[in-house]
Design a protein around this motif. Structure first.
Motif, PDB file in Angstrom:
ATOM      1  N   GLN A  69       0.880  -1.156   0.000  1.00 46.29           N
ATOM      2  CA  GLN A  69       0.000   0.000   0.000  1.00 46.29           C
ATOM      3  C   GLN A  69       0.925   1.214   0.000  1.00 46.29           C
ATOM      4  O   GLN A  69       1.510   1.552   1.025  1.00 46.29           O
ATOM      5  N   PRO A  70       1.084   1.850  -1.131  1.00 46.69           N
ATOM      6  CA  PRO A  70       2.127   2.875  -1.248  1.00 46.69           C
ATOM      7  C   PRO A  70       1.858   4.160  -0.478  1.00 46.69           C
ATOM      8  O   PRO A  70       2.779   4.918  -0.188  1.00 46.69           O
ATOM      9  N   ASP A  71       0.602   4.404  -0.145  1.00 48.37           N
ATOM     10  CA  ASP A  71       0.254   5.636   0.552  1.00 48.37           C
ATOM     11  C   ASP A  71       0.044   5.374   2.031  1.00 48.37           C
ATOM     12  O   ASP A  71      -0.841   4.613   2.398  1.00 48.37           O
ATOM     13  N   ILE A  72       0.859   5.997   2.874  1.00 47.27           N
ATOM     14  CA  ILE A  72       0.710   5.818   4.314  1.00 47.27           C
ATOM     15  C   ILE A  72      -0.453   6.667   4.828  1.00 47.27           C
ATOM     16  O   ILE A  72      -1.228   6.244   5.674  1.00 47.27           O
ATOM     17  N   HIS A  73      -0.541   7.908   4.328  1.00 46.15           N
ATOM     18  CA  HIS A  73      -1.612   8.824   4.698  1.00 46.15           C
ATOM     19  C   HIS A  73      -2.222   9.414   3.432  1.00 46.15           C
ATOM     20  O   HIS A  73      -1.491   9.690   2.467  1.00 46.15           O
ATOM     21  N   ILE A  74      -3.523   9.614   3.481  1.00 46.16           N
ATOM     22  CA  ILE A  74      -4.218  10.326   2.407  1.00 46.16           C
ATOM     23  C   ILE A  74      -5.241  11.242   3.062  1.00 46.16           C
ATOM     24  O   ILE A  74      -5.946  10.831   3.980  1.00 46.16           O
ATOM     25  N   THR A  75      -5.301  12.486   2.575  1.00 48.45           N
ATOM     26  CA  THR A  75      -6.321  13.414   3.045  1.00 48.45           C
ATOM     27  C   THR A  75      -7.244  13.751   1.888  1.00 48.45           C
ATOM     28  O   THR A  75      -6.787  14.122   0.804  1.00 48.45           O
ATOM     29  N   LEU A 106     -12.497   9.014  -3.682  1.00 50.57           N
ATOM     30  CA  LEU A 106     -11.360   8.395  -3.000  1.00 50.57           C
ATOM     31  C   LEU A 106     -10.874   7.190  -3.784  1.00 50.57           C
ATOM     32  O   LEU A 106     -11.682   6.417  -4.305  1.00 50.57           O
ATOM     33  N   GLU A 107      -9.570   7.051  -3.871  1.00 52.23           N
ATOM     34  CA  GLU A 107      -8.991   5.812  -4.375  1.00 52.23           C
ATOM     35  C   GLU A 107      -7.770   5.475  -3.536  1.00 52.23           C
ATOM     36  O   GLU A 107      -6.837   6.266  -3.435  1.00 52.23           O
ATOM     37  N   LEU A 108      -7.797   4.298  -2.933  1.00 55.84           N
ATOM     38  CA  LEU A 108      -6.662   3.800  -2.158  1.00 55.84           C
ATOM     39  C   LEU A 108      -6.016   2.674  -2.960  1.00 55.84           C
ATOM     40  O   LEU A 108      -6.692   1.750  -3.400  1.00 55.84           O
ATOM     41  N   ARG A 109      -4.706   2.761  -3.066  1.00 54.90           N
ATOM     42  CA  ARG A 109      -3.997   1.816  -3.924  1.00 54.90           C
ATOM     43  C   ARG A 109      -3.512   0.580  -3.162  1.00 54.90           C
ATOM     44  O   ARG A 109      -3.134   0.675  -1.990  1.00 54.90           O
ATOM     45  N   CYS A 110      -3.538  -0.529  -3.880  1.00 61.50           N
ATOM     46  CA  CYS A 110      -3.043  -1.786  -3.322  1.00 61.50           C
ATOM     47  C   CYS A 110      -2.457  -2.608  -4.461  1.00 61.50           C
ATOM     48  O   CYS A 110      -3.124  -2.843  -5.472  1.00 61.50           O
ATOM     49  N   ASN A 111      -1.233  -3.035  -4.286  1.00 62.58           N
ATOM     50  CA  ASN A 111      -0.599  -3.956  -5.223  1.00 62.58           C
ATOM     51  C   ASN A 111      -0.186  -5.208  -4.470  1.00 62.58           C
ATOM     52  O   ASN A 111       0.261  -5.135  -3.332  1.00 62.58           O
ATOM     53  N   TYR A 112      -0.329  -6.337  -5.111  1.00 66.01           N
ATOM     54  CA  TYR A 112      -0.029  -7.594  -4.443  1.00 66.01           C
ATOM     55  C   TYR A 112       0.949  -8.402  -5.274  1.00 66.01           C
ATOM     56  O   TYR A 112       1.111  -8.184  -6.482  1.00 66.01           O
ATOM     57  N   LYS A 138       0.740  -2.399   4.829  1.00 64.47           N
ATOM     58  CA  LYS A 138       1.024  -1.601   6.019  1.00 64.47           C
ATOM     59  C   LYS A 138      -0.112  -0.673   6.400  1.00 64.47           C
ATOM     60  O   LYS A 138      -0.076  -0.061   7.471  1.00 64.47           O
ATOM     61  N   GLY A 139      -1.114  -0.585   5.544  1.00 65.90           N
ATOM     62  CA  GLY A 139      -2.259   0.257   5.863  1.00 65.90           C
ATOM     63  C   GLY A 139      -2.139   1.660   5.310  1.00 65.90           C
ATOM     64  O   GLY A 139      -1.035   2.189   5.124  1.00 65.90           O
ATOM     65  N   THR A 140      -3.289   2.257   5.044  1.00 68.64           N
ATOM     66  CA  THR A 140      -3.373   3.657   4.618  1.00 68.64           C
ATOM     67  C   THR A 140      -4.321   4.371   5.559  1.00 68.64           C
ATOM     68  O   THR A 140      -5.475   3.949   5.705  1.00 68.64           O
ATOM     69  N   MET A 141      -3.831   5.419   6.175  1.00 63.94           N
ATOM     70  CA  MET A 141      -4.669   6.211   7.070  1.00 63.94           C
ATOM     71  C   MET A 141      -5.390   7.275   6.253  1.00 63.94           C
ATOM     72  O   MET A 141      -4.746   8.085   5.573  1.00 63.94           O
ATOM     73  N   LEU A 142      -6.707   7.247   6.304  1.00 63.60           N
ATOM     74  CA  LEU A 142      -7.514   8.224   5.573  1.00 63.60           C
ATOM     75  C   LEU A 142      -7.970   9.321   6.517  1.00 63.60           C
ATOM     76  O   LEU A 142      -8.605   9.051   7.540  1.00 63.60           O
ATOM     77  N   LEU A 143      -7.637  10.534   6.159  1.00 62.28           N
ATOM     78  CA  LEU A 143      -8.114  11.702   6.895  1.00 62.28           C
ATOM     79  C   LEU A 143      -9.113  12.423   6.000  1.00 62.28           C
ATOM     80  O   LEU A 143      -8.880  12.579   4.798  1.00 62.28           O
TER      81      LEU A 143
END
Lengths: 115, 113
Positions: free
Chosen positions: A6-12, A19-25, A107-112
């Motif tokens: 998950q390349p983005d640790i935080h997103i606001t 919203l788009e949260l990225r995930c590569n496996y 590692k997770g992405t924290m969304l604010l």
């Protein structure tokens, strides 16, 4: 061995915005893919899952994700974010057989969410 | 139906002490999993029970960690003696045999000082 990025640790994101949260496996076979969300003080809640079939899967709370084998991705999307969506989001991959599979998490992405 | 429960929710202990974490899975779930998240890292698998038997304990970090699942119901995870690097959130999950989805508990936050 399987892995999840998950390349983005935080997103606001502004409330009401998309919203788009990225995930590569990385996995040698067809993966079982999951998105979980953890709100403050809560456990991990399953948002959606992909096993086979339609590559666009719908989940709870208005979330959807698209499996793209060519890109080894499983990105999470929502067209309009609500303040209550502020949380930490985890992408995970499971191995076969599913009944006995353990999960490998990113590692997770924290969304604010800003007003 | 009650979800997965974990006790305690928080634990603060000193280095060298012993701590026991408990997990009560959803009733009837044969599979029980322990995971751990160290600060800033990903959630990592520790071990997996099928009923009372350890199916996979490849994620257990060392022999200071002992997990049991007496009678195939609740499970305990004991850390003895605790070290600073054991601090983190310990999650428990369960599911029925053949199920794809794992149901997670709220976690136990362990702080070793």
């Amino acid at each position: 061995a399987q892995s999840v990025t998950q390349p983005d640790i935080h997103i606001t994101v502004s409330e009401g915005a998309s919203l788009e949260l990225r995930c590569n496996y990385s996995y040698g076979a067809t993966p079982y893919l999951f998105w979980y969300v953890q709100s403050p003080g809560q456990g991990l809640q399953l948002l959606l899952k992909y096993f086979s079939g339609d590559t666009l899967v719908q989940g709870i709370k208005g979330f959807e994700a698209e499996f793209k084998r060519s890109q080894s991705s499983f990105n999470l999307r929502k067209p309009s974010v609500h303040w209550s969506d502020a949380a930490e989001y985890f992408c995970a991959v499971g191995a076969l057989p599913p009944g006995y599979s353990t999960l490998t998490f990113g590692k997770g992405t924290m969304l604010l969410v800003s007003p | 139906e009650a979800g997965v429960t974990q006790f305690p929710s928080h634990s603060v202990i000193e280095k060298g002490q012993t701590v026991t974490l408990r997990c009560d899975p959803i009733s009837g779930h044969d599979n029980l999993y322990w995971y751990r998240r160290v600060m800033g890292k990903e959630i990592k698998f520790l071990l997996h029970f099928v009923k009372e038997s350890k199916q996979d304990e490849s994620g257990m970090p060392n022999n200071r960690f002992l997990a049991e699942r007496t009678g195939g119901t609740y499970s305990t995870l004991k850390v003895q003696p605790a070290e600073l690097e054991d601090s983190g959130v310990y999650f428990c999950a369960s599911n029925p045999s053949g199920s794809y989805e794992q149901y997670f508990g709220p976690g136990t936050r362990l702080t070793v000082t």
